[in-house]
Design an enzyme around this catalytic site. Structure first.
Site, PDB file in Angstrom:
ATOM      1  N   MET A 148       0.847  -1.189   0.000  1.00 44.54           N
ATOM      2  CA  MET A 148       0.000   0.000   0.000  1.00 44.54           C
ATOM      3  C   MET A 148       0.887   1.245   0.000  1.00 44.54           C
ATOM      4  O   MET A 148       1.727   1.403   0.894  1.00 44.54           O
ATOM      5  CB  MET A 148      -0.897   0.023   1.235  1.00 44.54           C
ATOM      6  N   ILE A 187       1.988  -5.212   8.150  1.00 44.29           N
ATOM      7  CA  ILE A 187       3.413  -4.914   8.279  1.00 44.29           C
ATOM      8  C   ILE A 187       3.643  -3.417   8.107  1.00 44.29           C
ATOM      9  O   ILE A 187       3.244  -2.833   7.095  1.00 44.29           O
ATOM     10  CB  ILE A 187       4.233  -5.684   7.229  1.00 44.29           C
ATOM     11  N   GLY A 206       1.425   4.095   4.700  1.00 39.85           N
ATOM     12  CA  GLY A 206       2.185   3.344   3.704  1.00 39.85           C
ATOM     13  C   GLY A 206       2.730   2.065   4.310  1.00 39.85           C
ATOM     14  O   GLY A 206       3.468   2.108   5.282  1.00 39.85           O
ATOM     15  N   SER A 207       2.366   0.896   3.778  1.00 34.95           N
ATOM     16  CA  SER A 207       2.688  -0.342   4.464  1.00 34.95           C
ATOM     17  C   SER A 207       2.382  -1.537   3.570  1.00 34.95           C
ATOM     18  O   SER A 207       2.266  -1.406   2.361  1.00 34.95           O
ATOM     19  CB  SER A 207       1.894  -0.416   5.765  1.00 34.95           C
ATOM     20  N   ARG A 208       2.180  -2.710   4.196  1.00 31.69           N
ATOM     21  CA  ARG A 208       1.997  -3.942   3.432  1.00 31.69           C
ATOM     22  C   ARG A 208       1.151  -4.940   4.214  1.00 31.69           C
ATOM     23  O   ARG A 208       1.194  -4.978   5.450  1.00 31.69           O
ATOM     24  CB  ARG A 208       3.379  -4.523   3.127  1.00 31.69           C
TER      25      ARG A 208
END
Length: 239
Positions: free
Chosen positions: A103, A165, A195-197
């Site tokens: 993301m 994450i 902002g991440s995953r």
């Protein structure tokens, strides 16, 4: 006039409650700057618009059928393939297929459950904040993992892992669920700022229905079908 206002209200997505302090703070700073230096006010106005967009929480239409696994996040599929789940999830070392969704700061960051079922485990682990697109982020970064068991009774369904994450900029993982709760596919369960995953761990033998580079929509894009091939499904609105 009322119809116009209603149309505007419908077009503008709802802001998740996690974003209220950020939207209020940036809006207040914009107003103050307007009395001090107008160029700065315009910059802060643009920042406010971005904050509203970041915390947007639009309704989604989730496909419903036994065995379907939907994307837990808006973003781009960055990895698909065999992987070992984080140790704290206690899912073993072999036989898992991982689908990773990255993301960026412009995606909607509300995370939705990939499957319906009972939450067997929630495991938070502090860590680093390296680029979430890197493979080592799954092991090194701060994360929060969920283990969800599908099926109406224990042992009757499938076990899925879903891990939030933190990324290079992200400094806050939010979870709104607890161990033992039952959730439906597409239900909101948390978010990450900024902002991440999301990693989804699928059982051995699962054939992913997405590829690297594909764009996903949380609660809508089908990642895999754990039931027999070719089964149909219906849709239900999750507001």
């Amino acid at each position: 006039m009322s119809s116009v206002l209603k149309s505007i209200a419908t077009a503008v997505p709802k802001v998740n409650r996690e974003g209220y302090p950020f939207v209020a703070g940036s809006a207040l700073a914009t107003v103050v700057a307007a009395f001090v230096w107008s160029p700065l006010a315009w910059v802060l106005f643009g920042l406010t618009i971005w904050v509203v967009a970041f915390f947007r929480d639009p309704p989604r239409v989730t496909p419903v059928s036994p065995g379907l696994v939907v994307a837990p996040a808006d973003g781009r599929v960055s990895q698909v393939g065999p992987a070992v789940p984080p140790r704290e999830l206690d899912l073993g070392d072999e036989g898992w297929i991982r689908v990773s969704i990255f993301m960026n700061v412009f995606n909607c960051h509300v995370n939705r459950a990939p499957v319906g079922g009972r939450i067997l485990r929630i495991a938070y682990k502090p860590g680093k904040f390296v680029n979430a697109e890197l493979d080592k982020a799954s092991e090194d970064n701060e994360r929060n993992g969920l283990v969800i068991e599908t099926g109406e009774r224990p042992g009757a369904g499938h076990t899925i892992g879903c891990v939030q994450i933190a990324g290079l900029v992200a400094r806050r993982i939010v979870s709104w669920v607890k161990e033992g709760e039952t959730i439906q596919a597409g239900d909101r369960f948390g978010m990450i700022r900024f902002g991440s995953r999301l990693d989804v761990y699928l059982p051995a033998g699962t054939v992913p229905l997405v590829a690297v580079g594909q764009t996903t929509v949380a609660g809508e894009t089908v990642l895999a079908d754990l039931s027999r091939p070719g089964s149909g499904y219906t849709v239900v609105r999750v507001s």
